[in-house]
Motif scaffolding. Sequence first.
Motif, PDB file in Angstrom:
ATOM      1  N   VAL C  34       0.882  -1.202   0.046  1.00 46.08           N
ATOM      2  CA  VAL C  34      -0.019   0.082   0.007  1.00 46.08           C
ATOM      3  C   VAL C  34       0.957   1.201  -0.051  1.00 46.08           C
ATOM      4  O   VAL C  34       1.646   1.378   0.950  1.00 46.08           O
ATOM      5  CB  VAL C  34      -0.840   0.050   1.320  1.00 46.08           C
ATOM      6  CG1 VAL C  34      -1.734   1.204   1.268  1.00 46.08           C
ATOM      7  CG2 VAL C  34      -1.830  -1.425   1.136  1.00 46.08           C
ATOM      8  N   THR C  35       0.714   2.099  -0.880  1.00 42.94           N
ATOM      9  CA  THR C  35       1.352   3.480  -0.990  1.00 42.94           C
ATOM     10  C   THR C  35       0.459   4.459  -0.223  1.00 42.94           C
ATOM     11  O   THR C  35      -0.911   4.424  -0.618  1.00 42.94           O
ATOM     12  CB  THR C  35       1.986   3.907  -2.287  1.00 42.94           C
ATOM     13  OG1 THR C  35       0.903   3.951  -3.150  1.00 42.94           O
ATOM     14  CG2 THR C  35       2.990   2.876  -2.858  1.00 42.94           C
ATOM     15  N   VAL C  36       1.153   5.576   0.428  1.00 46.48           N
ATOM     16  CA  VAL C  36       0.529   6.522   0.782  1.00 46.48           C
ATOM     17  C   VAL C  36       1.202   7.719   0.414  1.00 46.48           C
ATOM     18  O   VAL C  36       2.191   8.064   0.422  1.00 46.48           O
ATOM     19  CB  VAL C  36       0.667   6.752   2.594  1.00 46.48           C
ATOM     20  CG1 VAL C  36      -0.210   7.731   2.999  1.00 46.48           C
ATOM     21  CG2 VAL C  36       0.035   5.188   3.127  1.00 46.48           C
ATOM     22  N   VAL C  37       0.156   8.407  -0.473  1.00 48.10           N
ATOM     23  CA  VAL C  37       0.850   9.701  -1.313  1.00 48.10           C
ATOM     24  C   VAL C  37       0.105  10.899  -0.708  1.00 48.10           C
ATOM     25  O   VAL C  37      -1.317  11.100  -0.613  1.00 48.10           O
ATOM     26  CB  VAL C  37       0.874   9.327  -2.654  1.00 48.10           C
ATOM     27  CG1 VAL C  37      -0.513   9.168  -3.257  1.00 48.10           C
ATOM     28  CG2 VAL C  37       1.409  10.381  -3.409  1.00 48.10           C
ATOM     29  N   GLY C  38       0.667  11.963  -0.510  1.00 49.34           N
ATOM     30  CA  GLY C  38      -0.136  13.360  -0.177  1.00 49.34           C
ATOM     31  C   GLY C  38       0.952  14.561  -0.368  1.00 49.34           C
ATOM     32  O   GLY C  38       2.078  14.029  -0.128  1.00 49.34           O
ATOM     33  N   PRO C  39       0.340  15.796  -0.135  1.00 45.10           N
ATOM     34  CA  PRO C  39       1.213  16.838  -0.020  1.00 45.10           C
ATOM     35  C   PRO C  39       2.043  16.887   1.176  1.00 45.10           C
ATOM     36  O   PRO C  39       1.852  16.394   1.932  1.00 45.10           O
ATOM     37  CB  PRO C  39       0.217  18.004   0.058  1.00 45.10           C
ATOM     38  CG  PRO C  39      -1.088  17.416   0.368  1.00 45.10           C
ATOM     39  CD  PRO C  39      -1.005  16.026  -0.007  1.00 45.10           C
ATOM     40  N   SER C  40       3.360  17.494   0.937  1.00 45.40           N
ATOM     41  CA  SER C  40       4.261  17.289   2.201  1.00 45.40           C
ATOM     42  C   SER C  40       3.703  18.242   3.278  1.00 45.40           C
ATOM     43  O   SER C  40       2.941  19.344   3.174  1.00 45.40           O
ATOM     44  CB  SER C  40       5.636  17.896   1.453  1.00 45.40           C
ATOM     45  OG  SER C  40       6.117  19.040   2.370  1.00 45.40           O
ATOM     46  N   GLY C  41       3.998  17.618   4.370  1.00 45.59           N
ATOM     47  CA  GLY C  41       3.315  18.474   5.585  1.00 45.59           C
ATOM     48  C   GLY C  41       1.980  17.911   5.994  1.00 45.59           C
ATOM     49  O   GLY C  41       1.491  18.482   6.900  1.00 45.59           O
ATOM     50  N   MET C 208      -3.728  10.860   0.369  1.00 48.97           N
ATOM     51  CA  MET C 208      -4.033  11.904   1.479  1.00 48.97           C
ATOM     52  C   MET C 208      -4.424  13.538   1.161  1.00 48.97           C
ATOM     53  O   MET C 208      -4.206  13.928   0.318  1.00 48.97           O
ATOM     54  CB  MET C 208      -2.975  11.874   2.535  1.00 48.97           C
ATOM     55  CG  MET C 208      -2.445  10.453   2.827  1.00 48.97           C
ATOM     56  SD  MET C 208      -3.905   9.124   3.169  1.00 48.97           S
ATOM     57  CE  MET C 208      -4.265   9.744   4.965  1.00 48.97           C
ATOM     58  N   GLY C 209      -5.498  13.794   2.117  1.00 49.45           N
ATOM     59  CA  GLY C 209      -5.835  15.148   1.796  1.00 49.45           C
ATOM     60  C   GLY C 209      -4.798  16.286   2.826  1.00 49.45           C
ATOM     61  O   GLY C 209      -4.068  15.567   3.551  1.00 49.45           O
ATOM     62  N   PRO C 210      -5.021  17.486   2.886  1.00 49.34           N
ATOM     63  CA  PRO C 210      -4.154  18.227   3.697  1.00 49.34           C
ATOM     64  C   PRO C 210      -4.529  18.054   5.026  1.00 49.34           C
ATOM     65  O   PRO C 210      -5.548  17.481   5.493  1.00 49.34           O
ATOM     66  CB  PRO C 210      -4.623  19.560   2.917  1.00 49.34           C
ATOM     67  CG  PRO C 210      -6.176  19.605   2.479  1.00 49.34           C
ATOM     68  CD  PRO C 210      -5.964  18.110   1.830  1.00 49.34           C
ATOM     69  N   ARG C 211      -3.647  18.641   5.774  1.00 49.15           N
ATOM     70  CA  ARG C 211      -3.738  18.427   7.055  1.00 49.15           C
ATOM     71  C   ARG C 211      -5.121  19.148   7.664  1.00 49.15           C
ATOM     72  O   ARG C 211      -5.271  20.259   7.301  1.00 49.15           O
ATOM     73  CB  ARG C 211      -2.416  19.341   7.618  1.00 49.15           C
ATOM     74  CG  ARG C 211      -2.101  18.876   9.006  1.00 49.15           C
ATOM     75  CD  ARG C 211      -0.973  19.656   9.706  1.00 49.15           C
ATOM     76  NE  ARG C 211      -1.371  21.019  10.204  1.00 49.15           N
ATOM     77  CZ  ARG C 211      -0.663  21.932  10.055  1.00 49.15           C
ATOM     78  NH1 ARG C 211       0.369  22.138   9.544  1.00 49.15           N
ATOM     79  NH2 ARG C 211      -1.309  23.199  10.536  1.00 49.15           N
ATOM     80  N   PRO C 212      -5.441  18.820   8.716  1.00 48.73           N
ATOM     81  CA  PRO C 212      -5.452  17.490   9.475  1.00 48.73           C
ATOM     82  C   PRO C 212      -5.636  16.342   8.440  1.00 48.73           C
ATOM     83  O   PRO C 212      -6.856  16.433   7.785  1.00 48.73           O
ATOM     84  CB  PRO C 212      -6.329  17.558  10.771  1.00 48.73           C
ATOM     85  CG  PRO C 212      -7.262  18.450  10.326  1.00 48.73           C
ATOM     86  CD  PRO C 212      -6.559  19.536   9.511  1.00 48.73           C
ATOM     87  N   ARG C 247      -4.121  15.091 -10.089  1.00 46.38           N
ATOM     88  CA  ARG C 247      -5.317  15.945  -9.884  1.00 46.38           C
ATOM     89  C   ARG C 247      -5.669  16.208  -8.324  1.00 46.38           C
ATOM     90  O   ARG C 247      -5.815  17.037  -7.949  1.00 46.38           O
ATOM     91  CB  ARG C 247      -6.572  15.512 -10.623  1.00 46.38           C
ATOM     92  CG  ARG C 247      -6.657  16.375 -11.724  1.00 46.38           C
ATOM     93  CD  ARG C 247      -7.693  15.529 -12.741  1.00 46.38           C
ATOM     94  NE  ARG C 247      -7.292  15.431 -14.115  1.00 46.38           N
ATOM     95  CZ  ARG C 247      -7.078  14.108 -14.420  1.00 46.38           C
ATOM     96  NH1 ARG C 247      -7.654  13.018 -13.993  1.00 46.38           N
ATOM     97  NH2 ARG C 247      -6.632  14.266 -15.890  1.00 46.38           N
ATOM     98  N   SER C 248      -5.695  14.922  -7.700  1.00 49.49           N
ATOM     99  CA  SER C 248      -6.216  14.909  -6.223  1.00 49.49           C
ATOM    100  C   SER C 248      -5.286  15.775  -5.302  1.00 49.49           C
ATOM    101  O   SER C 248      -5.569  16.501  -4.806  1.00 49.49           O
ATOM    102  CB  SER C 248      -6.191  13.568  -5.797  1.00 49.49           C
ATOM    103  OG  SER C 248      -6.551  13.565  -4.446  1.00 49.49           O
ATOM    104  N   ILE C 249      -3.884  15.518  -5.626  1.00 55.05           N
ATOM    105  CA  ILE C 249      -2.945  16.100  -4.843  1.00 55.05           C
ATOM    106  C   ILE C 249      -2.855  17.686  -5.165  1.00 55.05           C
ATOM    107  O   ILE C 249      -2.594  18.603  -4.231  1.00 55.05           O
ATOM    108  CB  ILE C 249      -1.523  15.449  -4.984  1.00 55.05           C
ATOM    109  CG1 ILE C 249      -1.655  14.062  -4.617  1.00 55.05           C
ATOM    110  CG2 ILE C 249      -0.572  16.376  -4.364  1.00 55.05           C
ATOM    111  CD1 ILE C 249      -0.227  13.418  -4.149  1.00 55.05           C
TER     112      ILE C 249
END
Lengths: 257, 242, 265
Positions: C34-41, C208-212, C247-249
């Motif tokens: 499973v890879t987890v990808v999302g914007p840094s931070g 993953m979406g932005p924080r939180p 697109r999502s990121i």
Amino acid sequence: MSGRRIGLVAAEILTPVLLLAAIAIWTNTASSFYFPPLQEIGEAFAENWLFARVASDVLPSLFRLLAGFLTAAVLGVALGVLLGRVAWLRRQASPVIEFLRAVPPPALLPFTIIALGVESPAKIALIAFVCVWPILLGTMDGIAGIDLTQRDTGRSFQIRAMRSLFRVELPAASPQIFAGMRTSLPLAIILMVISEMVGATDGIGYFVVQSQRTFALPDMWSGIILLGILGYLLNLLFSLIEGRVLAWHRGAREQTR
Amino acid sequence: MVLAVIELAARTELIPSRFLPPPTAVAVRIVAEAAQGRFWLAIVDTLAGWALGLGIAALIAIPAGILIGSSEFVYRATRPIIEFLRPVPSVALIPLVFLLFSPSLEGKVFLAVFAATWPLLVQTQYGIRNVLPLQLDTARSFQISRHRVIFRVLLPSALPYLATGLRIASTVSLILVITGEIVLGAPGIGKAINEAREGAAVELMYGYVLIAGMLGVMLNAVFAGVERRALHWHASQRGTTT
Amino acid sequence: MLKLEGVSKRYGDENTGVLAVRDLTFEIGEGEVVTVVGPSGCGKTTILKLMAGLLAPSSGAVTIDGRPLVKPPLEIALVFQDYSASLYPWMRVAENVRFPLDPKRVSSAEATGRVERALESVGLTRFADSYPWQLSGGMQQRVAIARGIAYQPKILLMDEPFGALDAQTRAELEDLVMRVRDEFGVTIVFVTHDIDESVYIADRVLIMGPRPTYVEQELVVGLPHPRDQITSKEDPSFAHLRGIVYRSIRESTQAMASVAKDPER
Ligand SMILES: Nc1ncnc2c1ncn2[C@@H]1O[C@H](COP(=O)(O)OP(=O)(O)O)[C@@H](O)[C@H]1O
Ligand SMILES: [Mg+2]
């Protein structure tokens, strides 16, 4: 989280208080001859050092200490600049300096007594002689290691030699100069105390040994505590001065991080 | 060259030889002294004091430094006491040592231990507190036992600081041992220097001062060498070993 | 086998702290990559540390095979991005790989065998006696992977392990990760911010979406195995999936930028 922070601060304040209390209780209940009750030491301290013996013992001690240390600082920086600039002289002198620095300073005490006697100038000379090496070496390394661009910047603006020394070279070498002084300061205190213990007629070191010989234990302890406080305060004073002078250094370092 | 200048100055009585005898005379005198047992005994006495002072200080300071460095709470609780006691000149305790110990090994070792413990303690706790958090997280994620973390992660990582602390403590221990010998009259090089002075044997006194200096140089060299070997993996040393 | 249920994580205290993860629920199945990808931070490292038992959740629960995680479990090994700090410079390569094998749990002969096998499968047998700092970055990260393998975990968690490496080395190590999965049958959770990488090695991608942070989208990657840097990436479905992640990121990065401008948050 903030509860934890309060706990930490409380620990920092409470432990010294508890320790003092424990010492007070122990010295009172144990009634040991060598460790008189804390309040007796306190009374002796007030009697001797507030301020009856300040002029007769504390000032001479401080004078010797500061005179010796400052002489060492001036000589060390001056010679350090010279050796830092002149490479061949540095190569000649380095082994001798390294050796002199490695001599355990108290070993020189009998020598100064022979050569210079037991008066204040002898003690000042001893302190200066021992303290000069770390400062000299620090200055020398600092000057010799000055960034060439810094020196050339100075040159290219046609800054006169004296101004270049005070505005460029000494500030650039100041971290190492202070490191040398930091090494020297405790040596100065040690030598002040033992030179007063071995041959002197006044000074805190003399007072402490005299009190011990006459078995005036509260007096002796009050002197030991005074020496402790002096050591602490001198260290603090030095850190403050160093902090002010080297403020640029810290700033520059943080920036490059 | 410097030696030649001093020799000349002393021979021509430019500096009275009563104060500064010619180096050759000092050399002759100390070589003669080396034929006697008391010469070697003094060196052994001094070295024994130095080693005991350093060793006991290490036994106290390193475990205490690990304990203090690895707990924020203990660090805060002990900080005011350490910060206050550290700059206290250990020679202030000499009168107490006079009272509590006979003029023998114990007194000077006590002084050396008191003085050498602080720099080592401070360096150790500093080293432990500066371990990279990631190195600890790595160990924790692998469920490494506490004992192994201390000996294989914390201590090696703090080793550069420990080495510095030990080098300072070694110098300090030698200084205080010789102080003890001069002031308390405990046997060793310091006492020999003092006796030579009282007997007005100036050359011999200088000879012993030289020996004390050589001991200092030698111990420094030993520590620098050990430091280089033990820290060969450390960035500051890599240039010289690979 | 590894399950997060309603997990939140806040750094610092109630008012001034940072809420990094909010109400996160997902499950990792046995043998998956499973890879987890999302914007840094956004909180990816935080999630990984929660799964590794290095951080305790502020609320919710992390369970492994139904057991709640209270400390780092033996079934999990971690590979960090910063190999130069997570490898111990005072230990040789083989010692680093052997270090997690506690003598109380693993016999000496067994440990020697595991170290040899792990070094062999990452191709570093020749460098067993070198120090990590004598090796290149890519080789150092292989050591960290070998250390993870030798531990024989059921789950290998990797936090942007190839982020600091050049493209060529990175491609080699991506293939190495897939080989390790096949060879040792280990489950892998792989955090990355590289979009190609997240699709290329995954069975499943969590975007993953932005924080939180929360799971914005979940993609199943149907690319056939074994994968290949050229043919797999030419596959039309690779381009399609890659586009979705991209697109999502981009959207959540924009959302983060607008949050940053809004002082009310
Ligand atoms: N120990 C910590 N204390 C306070 N805030 C932290 C800590 N670790 C991470 N954060 C914050 O939590 C957020 C998520 O961090 P992280 O999980 O490292 O993100 P990512 O790995 O996705 O880049 C960031 O805003 C970061 O500043
Ligand atoms: Mg991260």
